[in-house]
Design an enzyme around this catalytic site. Sequence first.
Site, PDB file in Angstrom:
ATOM      1  N   GLU A   1      -9.231  -1.717   5.099  1.00  0.00           N
ATOM      2  CA  GLU A   1     -10.076  -1.222   6.584  1.00  0.00           C
ATOM      3  C   GLU A   1     -11.247  -2.181   6.600  1.00  0.00           C
ATOM      4  OE1 GLU A   1      -8.356   0.050   8.545  1.00  0.00           O
ATOM      5  OE2 GLU A   1      -8.400   2.200   7.717  1.00  0.00           O
TER       6      GLU A   1
ATOM      7  N   ASN B   1      -7.091  -2.505  14.557  1.00  0.00           N
ATOM      8  CA  ASN B   1      -8.765  -2.002  13.936  1.00  0.00           C
ATOM      9  C   ASN B   1      -8.769  -3.819  12.951  1.00  0.00           C
ATOM     10  OD1 ASN B   1      -7.858  -1.579  11.668  1.00  0.00           O
ATOM     11  ND2 ASN B   1      -9.180   0.266  11.442  1.00  0.00           N
TER      12      ASN B   1
ATOM     13  N   ASP C   1       1.229  -1.163  -0.306  1.00  0.00           N
ATOM     14  CA  ASP C   1      -0.305  -0.370   0.435  1.00  0.00           C
ATOM     15  C   ASP C   1       1.037   1.300  -0.418  1.00  0.00           C
ATOM     16  OD1 ASP C   1       0.928  -0.239   2.869  1.00  0.00           O
ATOM     17  OD2 ASP C   1      -0.595  -0.537   3.474  1.00  0.00           O
TER      18      ASP C   1
ATOM     19  N   HIS D   1      -7.090  -4.224   9.782  1.00  0.00           N
ATOM     20  CA  HIS D   1      -6.614  -3.985   8.482  1.00  0.00           C
ATOM     21  C   HIS D   1      -5.903  -5.057   8.642  1.00  0.00           C
ATOM     22  CE1 HIS D   1      -4.486  -0.290   9.339  1.00  0.00           C
ATOM     23  NE2 HIS D   1      -3.797  -1.364   9.109  1.00  0.00           N
TER      24      HIS D   1
HETATM   25  C1  GLP Z   1      -0.415   0.322   8.504  1.00  0.00           C
HETATM   26  C2  GLP Z   1       0.440  -0.203   7.367  1.00  0.00           C
HETATM   27  C3  GLP Z   1      -0.442  -1.305   7.836  1.00  0.00           C
HETATM   28  C4  GLP Z   1       0.180  -2.824   8.479  1.00  0.00           C
HETATM   29  C5  GLP Z   1       0.051  -1.064   9.781  1.00  0.00           C
HETATM   30  C6  GLP Z   1       0.388  -2.312  11.431  1.00  0.00           C
HETATM   31  O1  GLP Z   1      -1.552   0.655   8.684  1.00  0.00           O
HETATM   32  N1  GLP Z   1      -0.806   0.284   6.123  1.00  0.00           N
HETATM   33  O2  GLP Z   1       0.186  -2.686   6.357  1.00  0.00           O
HETATM   34  O3  GLP Z   1       0.046  -3.403   9.221  1.00  0.00           O
HETATM   35  O4  GLP Z   1      -0.026  -0.285   9.760  1.00  0.00           O
HETATM   36  O5  GLP Z   1       1.384  -1.194  12.114  1.00  0.00           O
HETATM   37  P1  GLP Z   1       3.021  -0.905  13.264  1.00  0.00           P
HETATM   38  O6  GLP Z   1       3.276  -1.983  12.040  1.00  0.00           O
HETATM   39  O7  GLP Z   1       3.191  -0.205  12.659  1.00  0.00           O
HETATM   40  O8  GLP Z   1       1.935  -1.530  13.382  1.00  0.00           O
END
Ligand code: GLP
Length: 226
Positions: A134, A127, A64, A129
């Site tokens: 989402e 959440n 993404d 995702h």
């Molecule tokens: C972002 C990314 C996700 C990732 C998530 C978790 O929102 N788009 O792909 O899994 O963060 O992030 P973190 O590893 O910082 O908790």
Amino acid sequence: MKTINKLSSYKELSSTVADIIEYQIQKEPLSRLVLPTGSTPLGLYEELVNRELDWSSIMTFNLDVYIMNPNHPQSYQTFMKKHFFNKINIYPNRCHFPDRNVEVYEQLLRIDFNTLPDLCILGIGTNGHIAFNEPGSSFDSRTRVVSLSEQTIKDNSRFFDSIEDVPKQAITIGLKTIMGSKKIVLMANGKHKKDILEQAMYGKITEDVPASILQKHDNVEVFYCD
Ligand code: GLP
């Protein structure tokens, strides 16, 4: 229901997933990998850099991107260059990021090479995702432009000067695209991820918890440390 493998430390989480990637790229030097951003994979990238592997024929696809200037310090393009691509011998033209030509990206990922991505590494949002799919995302979704949820904007505001600076939109590969990978590894770090991870892996398979779709994939490994 999937097994959540509990590891003893963040270091072990990073090295365990690095082992899986190392095995994959040594077995198949033309591998096509789908890669995550966020804080969770930072140790993984550091570990992979230290291993000095040969990335010269590997192709990567990021999960993404925010819709923002790709040169911004908090863009996912900058993140990947800073923490990984600039430190390994990968060819920049083999590192792909989704853009507004969503169909082209989708095609690159699964049709042009007449094969599916070999390995997809995922994190999970608080959440539920995965990538930027989402809650409420269709299990049939493909690469597309999405609006970020309030929870995600709040969670990711820690990387920006203020919550107003967090982009409101992103381009993400879809849940169906993710499920097309031959193998999937989900990484989660921290107690704050435990409940959602258990809900996703042991609970009802529902679009309200996007990661729960992974229960339907027959080659998924889940690693957690607190
Ligand atoms: C972002 C990314 C996700 C990732 C998530 C978790 O929102 N788009 O792909 O899994 O963060 O992030 P973190 O590893 O910082 O908790």
